[in-house]
Design an enzyme around this catalytic site. Structure first.
Site, short mmCIF file in Angstrom:
data_model
loop_
_atom_site.label_atom_id
_atom_site.label_comp_id
_atom_site.label_asym_id
_atom_site.label_seq_id
_atom_site.Cartn_x
_atom_site.Cartn_y
_atom_site.Cartn_z
N LEU A 1 -3.50 -9.59 5.50
CA LEU A 1 -3.35 -9.26 4.09
C LEU A 1 -2.09 -8.43 3.84
O LEU A 1 -1.84 -8.01 2.71
CB LEU A 1 -4.59 -8.53 3.57
CG LEU A 1 -5.90 -9.32 3.67
CD1 LEU A 1 -7.09 -8.45 3.26
CD2 LEU A 1 -5.85 -10.56 2.79
N PHE A 2 -1.33 -8.18 4.88
CA PHE A 2 0.04 -7.65 4.79
C PHE A 2 0.14 -6.29 4.10
O PHE A 2 1.14 -6.01 3.43
CB PHE A 2 0.96 -8.66 4.09
CG PHE A 2 0.74 -10.08 4.52
CD1 PHE A 2 0.73 -10.40 5.87
CD2 PHE A 2 0.52 -11.09 3.60
CE1 PHE A 2 0.51 -11.71 6.29
CE2 PHE A 2 0.30 -12.38 4.00
CZ PHE A 2 0.30 -12.70 5.35
N CYS A 3 -0.86 -5.44 4.25
CA CYS A 3 -0.86 -4.13 3.58
C CYS A 3 -0.61 -4.28 2.08
O CYS A 3 0.03 -3.43 1.45
CB CYS A 3 0.17 -3.19 4.21
SG CYS A 3 -0.20 -2.72 5.89
N ALA A 4 -1.12 -5.37 1.54
CA ALA A 4 -1.05 -5.63 0.09
C ALA A 4 -2.33 -6.36 -0.29
O ALA A 4 -2.30 -7.45 -0.88
CB ALA A 4 0.19 -6.45 -0.25
N HIS B 1 0.81 -1.22 0.00
CA HIS B 1 0.00 0.00 0.00
C HIS B 1 0.85 1.27 0.00
O HIS B 1 0.40 2.32 -0.46
CB HIS B 1 -0.93 0.01 1.21
CG HIS B 1 -1.97 -1.07 1.16
ND1 HIS B 1 -2.79 -1.37 2.23
CD2 HIS B 1 -2.33 -1.94 0.18
CE1 HIS B 1 -3.61 -2.36 1.91
NE2 HIS B 1 -3.34 -2.73 0.67
#
Length: 464
Positions: A383-386, A138
């Site tokens: 979701l791992f900032c992705a 992100h």
């Protein structure tokens, strides 16, 4: 100024180099023990390096040695202020050398990769078009709020990534200034991206390129010259220097032409009242233009210390040892049929020590909670900032909302809209990844030994 504190920067290199040849680099917290919900304690296995890596012991020692000499930067006539200014600017030169910057490139100190890319987003020309793959973190996806942005679909091979970018750049309308933002290594899959080829494609079509090296710089050497990127951004907290600083390094022209990222002291060269009562400001043309306010000299010095430590340890040695860890984890996970490792480019793609996976019959938050509570292993779930990338890899609808935590495992075969990520690096002992592989096998075979519930969106042990 020549006088400097007698820090460990100049004396620790030989010992660190010897240590890296026989095992992991010493990191702070390597002997910390944590309680297990099942009883007893165990040495904590920090396997979330992709979020924040522990501080190198070398970095901590250097910061501690400097701390008594702390003074204001660029703002004082006193000895400590001059010494701190000297240290700050030497750190800038160290980072430039670490990144193999070109003559004329600027190294701007920021708070993080996110801050660096937001800074760049503020200096792009008004008519600039930005091209970003949906696979980005992100920090790379979201800063371009004032630009025309084209989001590119996830490629399934490195060659397809280059072809997709070439088509998009060739077809842009109008055919004006353009910027490509791309990661060097995925924060989800760990896979290396074809940065040099993407840079060549960008330049062939009159575009510039910025490299998000947050996940690459801690694992592999990054050369601005060799990769031929226009800018590179990374964070100290992923480079074993978690003291609140980041870097944006690269071409000076867009940085010099734009208004300062922040207006204030340090960014201004002169400020004078006008006859009409207003204020005229002359801004710096150096990196200081975008470094308003009192600099985080400790954060900056810690990054420089980490750059020196990694360089002296030798990336060939570090990469070889990390590959051994990667092979250990991937081989262990491959022995568990219920585990599916997430990948864009396939099993043979080169990668850094970042691996994400899902487990059939488990919600990922539940699995991660059990690893922590029952084995003393810290991983990441979610979701791992992705979000777009993870949803693509999980085969979900882009509009689906991922689960944040569930106290019970999903039914066998049910899709979990989040994943588990294990990540490691130069400070990871073999025992940590071996314990992780063993824990995964035990949890899949025997289930969790404890009950779990959702609390504030997280899956936690039920102690009631």
């Amino acid at each position: 100024m020549s006088a400097r504190p007698n820090t460990a920067v100049e004396t620790a290199s030989a010992a660190d180099a010897d240590a890296c040849c026989t095992g992991p680099l010493p990191v702070l917290g390597r002997d910390v023990t944590v309680p297990l919900v099942t009883g007893g304690e165990v040495t904590y296995a920090a396997l979330d390096y992709a979020a924040s890596a522990p501080a190198l012991q070398r970095v901590w020692d250097d910061v501690a040695a400097y701390a008594p000499y702390y003074g204001s930067v660029h703002r004082g006539a006193g000895y400590l202020s001059q010494l701190s200014t000297d240290l700050f600017e030497q750190s800038r030169a160290t980072v430039a050398a670490f990144l193999d910057c070109r003559d004329g490139d600027q190294v701007v100190f920021t708070r993080s990769t996110t801050d660096s890319l937001n800074l760049l987003a503020q200096v792009v020309p008004a008519d600039c078009q930005v091209f970003v793959f949906e696979t980005e973190h992100h920090a790379s996806l979201l800063p371009w709020r004032d630009a025309q942005v084209t989001y590119l679909n996830a490629p399934r091979t490195p060659a397809q990534a280059v072809e997709t970018l070439e088509r998009a750049l060739a077809d842009r309308d109008p055919y004006g200034p353009a910027l490509v933002c791309v990661t060097g290594a995925s924060n989800v899959t760990g896979e290396l991206w074809p940065v040099r080829e993407l840079a060549a494609a960008a330049h062939a079509h009159g575009a510039r390129i910025v490299l998000d090296a947050a996940q690459l710089a801690p694992h592999h050497p990054v050369s601005v010259k060799d990769l031929d990127v226009d800018w590179v951004a990374f964070s100290g907290h992923k480079l074993y220097a978690p003291f609140g600083s980041g870097v944006l390094a690269g071409r000076a022209d867009w940085l010099q032409a734009a208004e300062p990222y922040l207006a204030g002291g340090g960014a201004s060269r002169t400020v004078a009242r006008r006859a009409d009562g207003g204020v005229d400001v002359e801004w710096h043309t150096t990196a200081a233009r975008h470094e308003a306010g009192s600099p985080n000299v400790i954060g900056v010095y810690s990054i420089a210390s980490a750059c020196k430590a990694l360089t002296e340890a030798g990336f060939d040695t570090l990469v070889a040892r990390e590959q051994h860890l990667i092979d250990t984890v991937r081989a262990g996970l491959a022995e568990v049929p219920e585990v599916r490792v997430l990948s864009l480019f396939g099993d043979d793609a080169p990668r850094v020590g970042v691996i994400s996976f899902v487990v059939e019959g488990w919600n990922s938050s539940h699995f991660a909670a059990a690893l922590s509570a029952e084995y003393g292993i810290g991983v990441r779930d979610g979701l791992f900032c992705a979000h777009p990338l993870v949803r693509t890899l999980l085969g979900s609808d882009p509009q689906d909302v991922g689960e944040c935590g569930a106290p019970e495992p999903a039914a066998p075969g049910e899709r979990s809209l989040n994943a588990i990520r294990v990540s490691f690096g130069a400070g990871t002992p073999d025992e940590h990844v071996e314990r992780f592989v063993g824990a995964v096998k035990e949890l899949v075979r025997d289930g969790a030994q404890w009950k779990y519930r959702t609390e504030d969106g997280r899956c936690v042990p039920d102690r009631g």
